[in-house]
Design an enzyme around this catalytic site. Structure first.
Site, PDB file in Angstrom:
ATOM      1  CG  HIS A  85      -8.303  -8.886  -0.065  1.00 30.01           C
ATOM      2  ND1 HIS A  85      -7.881  -9.110   1.163  1.00 30.01           N
ATOM      3  CD2 HIS A  85      -9.097  -8.718  -0.304  1.00 30.01           C
ATOM      4  CE1 HIS A  85      -8.901  -8.658   2.411  1.00 30.01           C
ATOM      5  NE2 HIS A  85     -10.123  -8.481   1.201  1.00 30.01           N
ATOM      6  CG  ASP A 112     -13.726  -4.318  -4.145  1.00 28.58           C
ATOM      7  OD1 ASP A 112     -14.228  -4.308  -4.010  1.00 28.58           O
ATOM      8  OD2 ASP A 112     -12.543  -4.437  -3.610  1.00 28.58           O
TER       9      ASP A 112
END
Length: 371
Positions: free
Chosen positions: A257, A308
Site C-alpha cells: 500500500h 483489496d
C-alpha cells in the site's frame, strides 16, 4: 517550484472526516478496529456525515430514510436495459446511472445545507439498488425492491441474489462496507472535492468520483486479485505462479500500500471473513491460495496484503460477479465521498493548484506555408 509527482505527501486541505496516522485508520476519531468490530454501516455513514455516532432514535430515523429512498423509479430500470450488455463494464453503467438519478430529484440544483444532506441520503440509498438492479437486468432477472426489516448490507445481498442472506454473509458485507467507507484524501475523494469546489452539484461530485475510482490503479485491484486466484490451479501451484511473476517483474495485485508501510489495518477483518465464507461455500482452497500468496509475497518482497486482497474471495463467496467488485467499492466509498462533499461545501474555496511549466519557450509563430 518543486515537483511532487502524483502530489505524494502534499497536504491539500484540512478535514475532520478520516485520518491515517502510521498504520492506524480512524473515522472522525474512532479507530477502524472499533468500528469494524462493533458498528453497522448505517452508523458509520451517519458518523462520517455528522462527526458523531447516532443515538437509537437518530439511527432509526436515518435507516427509515435510507429505506424510503432505496426503491428506484421504474424509468431507471428501463434505462439499464438500453446498455446492460457484455460490452459495458459495470462501472461505466453505474457512472451513467448515478448521473441519471439527478433527473429524478427535484432538489438537484438546490445548494443549501438541508437540500444537500437530503440528496446525500438519496444517493447513498440508491447506489445499492443501482448496483443490484444492473446486475439482475443484465442476467435477465426481475429487479427486487428492498425489505424494511433488513439492514443496508442485508438488503443489498437480497436485492442482488434474490434470497435471504445468512448471518455470516451479512456480517461480511457489513464489515466490507465499513472498512471501505473512507480513506482520507484518496484519488476519487480528491476528485469529488475538486468538482464540488466549483459549486457544482452533489450528483456531479459523486459522478466525477466514480470516474476516478474506475481506474485499475484505484478501485479495480480486487477484481484483478480474483482473476489471479482463478488462474492458479491449486495451493501447490502458488509458488511457481508467483516465481514467474517475480521473474517477469510483474505486480502482484492486492499486496502493499502506498500509505501503509507496516500493513493495512483493514485487511485482517476481510481475511477472517474470507476463511469463514469460503468454508461455508465449499471452496476453502480459495482462502488457502490467498493465504499462501500473502505468505510468499511477504517473505520474498516484504509486502503485506491490503484491503483489496482478501475482499476478492469475500465478494466471490457472497455470490457477487467478479466485475461487480468495483461497484461494491463504490457503494461503500459513496459514504465517504458524500461526507467530503458536504465538508467542502461548508467551508469552500476553489481548488486550483499550479503546474510547473517544463516546455520550450521563445517560440515564434510562422505562416503555415513556411512550416
Amino acid at each position: 517550484m518543486s515537483e511532487k509527482k502524483g502530489l505524494e505527501g502534499v497536504v491539500a486541505l484540512e478535514s475532520r472526516i478520516s485520518s491515517i496516522i502510521g498504520s492506524q485508520l480512524t473515522y472522525c476519531g474512532y479507530e477502524i478496529d472499533d468500528l469494524a468490530e462493533n458498528a453497522m454501516f448505517e452508523e458509520v455513514v451517519f458518523l462520517l456525515w455528522n462527526d458523531r455516532l447516532p443515538n437509537q432514535s437518530e439511527l432509526d430515523d436515518f435507516r427509515d430514510k435510507l429505506f424510503g429512498y432505496m426503491t428506484l423509479d421504474p424509468k431507471i430500470h428501463s434505462h439499464f436495459e438500453a446498455y446492460s450488455t457484455d460490452a459495458v463494464h459495470p462501472m461505466t453503467a453505474i457512472r451513467t446511472a448515478v448521473s441519471y438519478l439527478a433527473h429524478f430529484d427535484e432538489l438537484t440544483e438546490e445548494m443549501n445545507e438541508e437540500a444537500n444532506h437530503e440528496k446525500a441520503i438519496k444517493i447513498q440509498a440508491q447506489i445499492a439498488s443501482l448496483v443490484a438492479a444492473f446486475a439482475r437486468t443484465r442476467n435477465g432477472k426481475e429487479i427486487l425492491n428492498p425489505k424494511k426489516e433488513y439492514s443496508y448490507a442485508a438488503n443489498f445481498l437480497y436485492m442482488l441474489n434474490g434470497k435471504e442472506p445468512n448471518d455470516i454473509e451479512v456480517e461480511a458485507m457489513n464489515k466490507a462496507l465499513v472498512l471501505h467507507a473512507d480513506h482520507e484524501l484518496n484519488a476519487s475523494t480528491f476528485t469529488a472535492r475538486v468538482c464540488v469546489a466549483t459549486l457544482s452539484d452533489v450528483y456531479s461530485g459523486v459522478t466525477a468520483a466514480i470516474g476516478a475510482l474506475k481506474g485499475p490503479l484505484h478501485g479495480g485491484a480486487n477484481e484483478r486479485v480474483m482473476a489471479m486466484l482463478s488462474e492458479i490451479d491449486s495451493v501447490d501451484a502458488v509458488e511457481g505462479y508467483l516465481q514467474e511473476k517475480f521473474d517477469n517483474k510483474e505486480k502482484i495485485m492486492g499486496m502493499g500500500h502506498r500509505v501503509y508501510k507496516e500493513g493495512d489495518p483493514r485487511a485482517k477483518y476481510l481475511r477472517d471473513m474470507s476463511e469463514k465464507l469460503t468454508e461455508q461455500r465449499g471452496e476453502p482452497e480459495l482462502y488457502e491460495k490467498s493465504a499462501k500468496i500473502a505468505e510468499i509475497v511477504e517473505r520474498e518482497k516484504g509486502l503485506l496484503p491490503n484491503v483489496d486482497f482478501f475482499s476478492a474471495s469475500v465478494y466471490h463467496s457472497l455470490g457477487i460477479d467478479h466485475d461487480l467488485f468495483t461497484p461494491i467499492f463504490t457503494m461503500s466509498r459513496m459514504s465517504g465521498w458524500l461526507a467530503h462533499i458536504l465538508e467542502q461545501y461548508a467551508d469552500n474555496r476553489l481548488i486550483r493548484p499550479r503546474a510547473e511549466y517544463v516546455g520550450q519557450t521563445g517560440k515564434k509563430y510562422e505562416p503555415i506555408e513556411n512550416r
